[in-house]
Design an enzyme around this catalytic site. Structure first.
Site, PDB file in Angstrom:
ATOM      1  N   ASP A   5      47.081  21.146  -6.882  1.00  0.00           N
ATOM      2  CA  ASP A   5      47.764  21.306  -5.596  1.00  0.00           C
ATOM      3  C   ASP A   5      47.134  20.386  -4.558  1.00  0.00           C
ATOM      4  O   ASP A   5      46.031  19.862  -4.756  1.00  0.00           O
ATOM      5  CB  ASP A   5      47.680  22.755  -5.113  1.00  0.00           C
ATOM      6  CG  ASP A   5      46.245  23.189  -4.799  1.00  0.00           C
ATOM      7  OD1 ASP A   5      45.374  23.006  -5.686  1.00  0.00           O
ATOM      8  OD2 ASP A   5      45.992  23.696  -3.689  1.00  0.00           O
ATOM      9  N   GLU A  52      44.095  25.753  -5.082  1.00  0.00           N
ATOM     10  CA  GLU A  52      42.689  25.682  -4.680  1.00  0.00           C
ATOM     11  C   GLU A  52      42.563  25.419  -3.194  1.00  0.00           C
ATOM     12  O   GLU A  52      41.659  25.934  -2.531  1.00  0.00           O
ATOM     13  CB  GLU A  52      41.982  24.583  -5.477  1.00  0.00           C
ATOM     14  CG  GLU A  52      40.462  24.539  -5.292  1.00  0.00           C
ATOM     15  CD  GLU A  52      39.992  23.639  -4.152  1.00  0.00           C
ATOM     16  OE1 GLU A  52      38.779  23.617  -3.857  1.00  0.00           O
ATOM     17  OE2 GLU A  52      40.842  22.946  -3.539  1.00  0.00           O
ATOM     18  N   GLU A  53      43.481  24.631  -2.649  1.00  0.00           N
ATOM     19  CA  GLU A  53      43.383  24.214  -1.250  1.00  0.00           C
ATOM     20  C   GLU A  53      43.604  25.358  -0.265  1.00  0.00           C
ATOM     21  O   GLU A  53      43.284  25.228   0.916  1.00  0.00           O
ATOM     22  CB  GLU A  53      44.376  23.084  -0.962  1.00  0.00           C
ATOM     23  CG  GLU A  53      44.069  21.779  -1.682  1.00  0.00           C
ATOM     24  CD  GLU A  53      42.821  21.082  -1.173  1.00  0.00           C
ATOM     25  OE1 GLU A  53      42.170  21.626  -0.264  1.00  0.00           O
ATOM     26  OE2 GLU A  53      42.498  20.003  -1.683  1.00  0.00           O
TER      27      GLU A  53
END
Length: 415
Positions: free
Chosen positions: A80, A175-176
């Site tokens: 992502d 993850e972001e």
């Protein structure tokens, strides 16, 4: 190197921006576009046990080619991109044999990537850089890491004379927005330890990161006609700014470095009746981290006591939620895994840059889930914005590090 460039561009031109306001996993449906592509690519290069679950977590295996047992190692990246800056319609530019001068990203909008501001550019004079066109981020965070892992596995498959134990690959969504490890199946992954390929500058090797918490504040007010407001109006926006002014003014991201922690206002919106503020708290030291959390609550308590008589109830609502912790406490007992990565870099003539991460990583969460997971450079710079770039040579070096770690592990445990 063209193979690396082509693969990387095929990934970054797929929009995978995460959505922090979504409750689904992945948070945005478009992340499936790259996830599904990766599954097919992993199968095509010859990896085994390639799987993708209903939340788009990908795992795959490169079986050992040894006749003796060695630890199973994993390599992890996220696909992502951050919602901080658009990742739609990424149009990468290739700058070959970089001359050390300004790079025009967008002539029409006068957007320039300059070493006078971004001094690290001068480290890569003579190399091939991939940049943005000035209107989007690039996505090297962390599609450079994905590129490196896939390419390293492909190389090992094509070169069976390189001896290695069982290697695992893991790719994650979201993850972001802090959810990358939420549904990662550590038991299924079956590794003794792993590495996230998610660092920045060539040579970075990190096993320390911030302890992190998110803070949500709701300030309540009373709206009264301004001509008749004396003693009656309570402007929630002014309350919010007063609250923020009570935080230590020098303990903010733009005034701290190294191990120094901070408070960071990331969002503010409001009206007279209600204002919402979001903060993040960061500190490498667990005790200082706890003190920071207590401070934001203490300030809120003081506001509530001060305005209780006038407002009749709490004027500030506060929610403090831990996000992740410093993985150092989980990695230090197995420091040989950091030493192994450091040795790999040195044998490849890469100067290890061992330093704390001023941020977080899937590796932190995974370490606390039972999978010790230091972080290795992926090569990119200026993440999360239009000035992002990655030297192709740094990606090649990251690929070399993955391969060397596999080789060194096989040698270390040879009977």
């Amino acid at each position: 190197m063209q193979h690396i460039i082509d693969r990387f561009i095929s990934y970054v031109t797929i929009d995978t921006e995460a959505d922090p306001n979504s409750n689904t996993t992945p948070s945005s449906a478009k992340q499936w576009d790259l996830a599904n592509k990766l599954v097919e690519e992993l199968k095509a290069i010859g990896l085994q046990d390639v799987t993708i679950d209903d939340k788009s977590y990908i795992q795959a295996t490169l079986p050992s080619n040894l006749d003796y047992e060695v630890p199973t190692i994993g390599f992890v990246s996220h696909f992502d991109t951050t919602p901080d800056f658009t990742g739609a319609n990424v149009n990468p530019q290739i700058v070959r044999n970089y001359d050390g001068g300004d790079i025009i990203l967008n002539k029409e909008k006068n957007i320039v990537l300059s070493p006078s501001y971004f001094e690290d550019l001068l480290l890569y004079k003579g190399q091939t850089l991939i940049t943005t066109d000035g209107t989007t981020l690039l996505g090297a965070d962390d599609k450079a890491g994905v590129t490196e892992i896939v390419t390293a596995m492909e190389y090992l498959i094509k070169n069976p004379h390189i001896k290695h134990g069982t290697l695992k690959v893991g790719f994650t969504p979201d993850e972001e927005i802090g959810r990358g490890a939420d549904f990662f199946d550590v038991e299924k992954f079956g590794c003794d330890w792993a590495y996230t390929m998610d660092g920045s500058q060539i040579g970075e090797l990190e096993y320390e990161n911030f302890n992190a918490a998110g803070v949500k504040l709701k300030f309540k007010g009373k709206s009264v006609h301004p001509g008749y407001a004396k003693g009656k109006m309570i402007n929630s926006m002014l309350l919010a700014t007063k609250y923020i002014s009570k935080l230590p003014k020098d303990e903010v991201p733009e005034r701290t470095k190294g191990y120094e922690g901070f408070f960071h206002v990331v969002h503010l919106d409001g009206s007279i009746e209600e204002t919402n503020v979001q903060l993040i708290i960061r500190d490498h030291d667990r005790k200082k981290f706890k003190k920071r959390k207590k401070l934001v609550e203490k300030i809120a308590d003081k506001f509530n006591k001060k305005y209780m008589k006038q407002f009749g109830t709490d004027i500030v609502e506060i929610e403090v939620k831990d996000q992740y912790y410093n993985m150092r406490e989980k990695v230090e007992p197995v420091m040989h895994i950091v030493d192994l990565a450091e040795q790999a870099m040195k044998e490849l003539d890469i100067k290890p840059l061992i330093k704390p991460i001023r941020g977080g990583t899937d590796g932190s969460r995974l370490s606390f889930m039972g999978l010790p997971c230091p972080n290795i450079f992926a090569g990119g710079h200026n993440f999360h914005g239009k000035y992002e770039y990655v030297p192709v040579e740094s990606m090649q070096k990251a690929i070399d590090v993955i391969i060397k770690i596999a080789e060194l592990t096989a040698e270390k445990y040879k009977k």
